[in-house]
Write a protein that holds these residues in place. Structure first.
Motif, PDB file in Angstrom:
ATOM      1  N   ASP A   1      63.336  30.220  37.360  1.00 51.23           N
ATOM      2  CA  ASP A   1      62.666  29.521  38.452  1.00 51.23           C
ATOM      3  C   ASP A   1      62.498  30.397  39.691  1.00 51.23           C
ATOM      4  O   ASP A   1      62.363  29.883  40.809  1.00 51.23           O
ATOM      5  CB  ASP A   1      63.429  28.245  38.805  1.00 51.23           C
ATOM      6  N   ASP A   2      62.466  31.705  39.506  1.00 48.77           N
ATOM      7  CA  ASP A   2      62.340  32.624  40.633  1.00 48.77           C
ATOM      8  C   ASP A   2      61.027  32.342  41.379  1.00 48.77           C
ATOM      9  O   ASP A   2      59.955  32.380  40.783  1.00 48.77           O
ATOM     10  CB  ASP A   2      62.369  34.073  40.127  1.00 48.77           C
TER      11      ASP A   2
ATOM     12  N   ASP B   1      54.522  28.621  36.130  1.00 50.82           N
ATOM     13  CA  ASP B   1      54.082  27.232  36.069  1.00 50.82           C
ATOM     14  C   ASP B   1      54.643  26.572  34.806  1.00 50.82           C
ATOM     15  O   ASP B   1      53.935  26.363  33.831  1.00 50.82           O
ATOM     16  CB  ASP B   1      52.551  27.180  36.087  1.00 50.82           C
ATOM     17  N   TRP B   2      55.939  26.254  34.839  1.00 51.07           N
ATOM     18  CA  TRP B   2      56.583  25.574  33.711  1.00 51.07           C
ATOM     19  C   TRP B   2      56.109  24.117  33.674  1.00 51.07           C
ATOM     20  O   TRP B   2      56.083  23.462  34.714  1.00 51.07           O
ATOM     21  CB  TRP B   2      58.104  25.598  33.864  1.00 51.07           C
ATOM     22  N   PRO B   3      55.772  23.563  32.516  1.00 50.88           N
ATOM     23  CA  PRO B   3      55.339  22.163  32.421  1.00 50.88           C
ATOM     24  C   PRO B   3      56.550  21.220  32.412  1.00 50.88           C
ATOM     25  O   PRO B   3      56.985  20.734  31.376  1.00 50.88           O
ATOM     26  CB  PRO B   3      54.577  22.123  31.093  1.00 50.88           C
ATOM     27  N   LEU B   4      57.082  20.958  33.598  1.00 51.43           N
ATOM     28  CA  LEU B   4      58.354  20.237  33.727  1.00 51.43           C
ATOM     29  C   LEU B   4      58.193  18.752  34.052  1.00 51.43           C
ATOM     30  O   LEU B   4      59.201  18.079  34.285  1.00 51.43           O
ATOM     31  CB  LEU B   4      59.218  20.899  34.796  1.00 51.43           C
TER      32      LEU B   4
ATOM     33  N   PHE C   1      64.156  38.059  40.314  1.00 51.79           N
ATOM     34  CA  PHE C   1      63.242  39.097  39.835  1.00 51.79           C
ATOM     35  C   PHE C   1      63.396  40.363  40.670  1.00 51.79           C
ATOM     36  O   PHE C   1      63.482  41.454  40.126  1.00 51.79           O
ATOM     37  CB  PHE C   1      61.797  38.589  39.882  1.00 51.79           C
ATOM     38  N   ARG C   2      63.475  40.215  41.966  1.00 48.92           N
ATOM     39  CA  ARG C   2      63.582  41.364  42.876  1.00 48.92           C
ATOM     40  C   ARG C   2      64.853  42.171  42.603  1.00 48.92           C
ATOM     41  O   ARG C   2      64.866  43.397  42.716  1.00 48.92           O
ATOM     42  CB  ARG C   2      63.562  40.892  44.314  1.00 48.92           C
ATOM     43  N   ASP C   3      65.938  41.490  42.217  1.00 50.75           N
ATOM     44  CA  ASP C   3      67.218  42.170  41.976  1.00 50.75           C
ATOM     45  C   ASP C   3      67.423  42.593  40.520  1.00 50.75           C
ATOM     46  O   ASP C   3      68.434  43.221  40.200  1.00 50.75           O
ATOM     47  CB  ASP C   3      68.389  41.271  42.389  1.00 50.75           C
TER      48      ASP C   3
END
Length: 181
Positions: free
Chosen positions: A147-148, A154-157, A174-176
């Motif tokens: 969920d970064d 765009d997860w279909p949640l 993601f950055r780390d």
């Protein structure tokens, strides 16, 4: 066979030819010669099979070293499958491609080496199959938060409360994370 390319170089959605009648169906899920013609010319060394309940979210996973390419499909159920470009030298670094894999459609998704991979099970009893180009090596496994906000996948949640493992809950941003050079 129908092949769909994305605006990111590498991932492919593959819809195989399916021959069916009242008795059932037949399809080739892998042919080295046919897949080499579309750019997937590799040796697979390991096949994996997982079953997930609706709402199980696995990923975003990658190995470094022992980088894996994966050819994935769903044998029963449905899943939202995601590949994130983590090749630091790529012009599409940090971008993602996704496809809904279904047992009914029998489509496949090629996730090349250099991509983090994850999926969300959209139905109970979703059987997820994947062929890997490198052996699983837990000592080289890494994870990026599913969920970064920087990735904004765009997860279909809608109506789904994601179920994630403790390992995925502790994943880096993601950055780390350690993308590939």
């Amino acid at each position: 066979m129908k092949v769909t390319r994305f605006d990111i170089d590498g991932p492919l959605e593959i819809e195989p030819r399916v021959f069916g009648d009242e008795r059932g169906f037949f399809m080739e899920s892998w042919s080295r010669r046919v897949f080499a013609d579309i750019g997937i010319d590799c040796d697979f060394v390991q096949d994996n099979h997982s079953r997930s309940a609706r709402g199980v979210l696995r990923g975003l996973h990658f190995q470094d070293p022992m980088v894996q390419g994966k050819l994935v499909r769903v044998a029963s159920g449905r899943a939202w499958d995601v590949a994130v470009d983590i090749r630091r030298s790529s012009p599409t670094y940090g971008r993602w491609a996704a496809v809904e894999l279904t047992a009914e459609k029998k489509n496949l998704f090629w996730v090349p080496a250099g991509f983090a991979h994850g999926f969300l099970s959209l139905e109970d009893g979703t059987d997820f199959l994947y062929k890997c180009t490198e052996y699983y090596a837990p000592e080289h496994e890494h994870a990026i938060r599913w969920d970064d906000p920087e990735l904004a996948i765009d997860w279909p949640l809608e109506g789904i409360e994601p179920q994630i493992s403790a390992k995925d809950a502790a994943a880096k941003s993601f950055r780390d994370s350690e993308g590939f050079a």
